[in-house]
Design an enzyme around this catalytic site. Structure first.
Site, PDB file in Angstrom:
ATOM      1  N   ASP A  91       0.871  -1.168   0.000  1.00  8.53           N
ATOM      2  CA  ASP A  91       0.000   0.000   0.000  1.00  8.53           C
ATOM      3  C   ASP A  91       0.916   1.228   0.000  1.00  8.53           C
ATOM      4  O   ASP A  91       1.946   1.236   0.683  1.00  8.53           O
ATOM      5  CB  ASP A  91      -0.850   0.056   1.269  1.00  8.53           C
ATOM      6  CG  ASP A  91      -2.013  -0.921   1.259  1.00  8.53           C
ATOM      7  OD1 ASP A  91      -2.071  -1.780   0.351  1.00  8.53           O
ATOM      8  OD2 ASP A  91      -2.850  -0.839   2.174  1.00  8.53           O
ATOM      9  N   HIS A 148       4.970  -7.344   0.033  1.00  4.84           N
ATOM     10  CA  HIS A 148       4.629  -8.617  -0.606  1.00  4.84           C
ATOM     11  C   HIS A 148       5.299  -8.729  -1.972  1.00  4.84           C
ATOM     12  O   HIS A 148       5.762  -7.734  -2.544  1.00  4.84           O
ATOM     13  CB  HIS A 148       3.115  -8.747  -0.738  1.00  4.84           C
ATOM     14  CG  HIS A 148       2.399  -8.797   0.582  1.00  4.84           C
ATOM     15  ND1 HIS A 148       1.788  -9.941   1.054  1.00  4.84           N
ATOM     16  CD2 HIS A 148       2.219  -7.842   1.538  1.00  4.84           C
ATOM     17  CE1 HIS A 148       1.242  -9.686   2.235  1.00  4.84           C
ATOM     18  NE2 HIS A 148       1.492  -8.429   2.553  1.00  4.84           N
ATOM     19  N   SER A 251       8.392   3.815   5.390  1.00  2.00           N
ATOM     20  CA  SER A 251       9.470   4.182   4.488  1.00  2.00           C
ATOM     21  C   SER A 251       9.085   4.013   3.027  1.00  2.00           C
ATOM     22  O   SER A 251       7.948   4.265   2.650  1.00  2.00           O
ATOM     23  CB  SER A 251      10.732   3.391   4.814  1.00  2.00           C
ATOM     24  OG  SER A 251      11.838   4.006   4.210  1.00  2.00           O
TER      25      SER A 251
END
Length: 284
Positions: A91, A148, A251
């Protein structure tokens, strides 16, 4: 004026000491009441959507970091199907996306950084990505902070690169030269059907640490570039969409592919918001 002062503060702040202290505080599980107040403040301040979390009760998290790296409800981030479909690893929001040019990766207007430096200073490691394709994705405080796999791959090498810990928000991206090849980072190199793929997890101010699912927290602490090869029994394969790492505080991820290996979707442009698992590009 505020932006200039903010950038200046990044140079004079003891980045490492502040970040490591923040990390220890975020891991503290001895003051539940304080931890709950901090989490409640954070949710309100940054608009965290706890309805997506597998555990929506903030008091159930033993530490702030446990909350920050929270899992999502099963199925809430579906992985786009298709053998040739590459998906977003996180995201976040696209900072920049495009092609590597003469070993330079575009950072912001007037700023770029060296791909070779980003990957630890090894020209041979960077050679496979010469004139390749890149995307830089910024994770804001409210985002889901697990990383992921954009596609299936087998881990070949992990490189820890020590460095500074500048903030990585849009203001510093526009004003701090060589930002992403300057900060502490972990470069993970995978073998895929499209060739090598690099996922670079970039540290930042107050990021407690970066961790991977195969090695836990990555922080050798010797001040040297440290490369670890994974071969034979140590090789580990990942499916598309499988978790490979986490940011303990937020980050940026830089993804790099070989030249011509992927065509980014036309709607993937700087500033676009992403959700992990959505279609991001098509393998050539």
């Amino acid at each position: 004026m505020f932006n200039k002062l903010f950038v200046l503060s990044q140079y004079v702040t003891p980045q490492l000491a502040v970040s490591r202290l923040a990390g220890r505080m975020a891991d503290n599980d001895r003051s539940p009441a304080l931890k709950n107040r901090v989490i409640q403040w954070f949710i309100g301040r940054y608009g965290v959507d706890m309805s997506e979390a597998a555990e929506s009760d903030l008091t159930a998290y033993p530490s702030f970091n446990a909350f920050f790296t929270r899992a999502l409800k099963p199925g809430i981030r579906p992985i786009a199907e298709g053998d040739k479909t590459l998906v977003s690893p996180v995201d976040g929001a696209i900072s920049q996306i495009g092609q590597v040019s003469n070993d330079r990766v575009f950072q912001a207007k007037g700023q770029s950084f060296s791909l070779t430096e980003l990957l630890g200073g090894d020209a041979q490691r960077a050679e496979a990505f010469e004139e390749g394709e890149f995307s830089t994705i910024y994770l804001s405080p409210k985002d889901y902070h697990r990383i992921h796999m954009p596609m299936a791959g087998t881990l070949r090498e992990m490189v820890y690169i020590p460095g500074k810990l500048f903030s990585v928000n849009p203001v510093t991206a526009e004003n701090v030269p060589n930002l992403f090849a300057r900060n502490e980072r972990v470069a993970c190199i995978f073998d895929t059907e499209a060739g090598p793929m690099a996922l670079v997890l970039v540290g930042a101010m107050i990021v407690g640490s970066v961790e991977t699912v195969w090695s836990g927290v990555v922080a050798p602490g010797n001040g040297l570039v440290t490369a670890t090869r994974y071969e034979g029994d140590q090789a580990r394969s990942f499916a598309k969409g499988e978790e490979m790492g986490r940011f303990r505080l937020g980050s940026t991820v830089v993804m790099v592919m070989p030249k011509g290996a992927v065509n980014w979707n036309d709607d993937q442009v700087a500033g676009k918001t992403l959700r992990m698992g959505e279609a991001f590009g098509t393998l050539a």
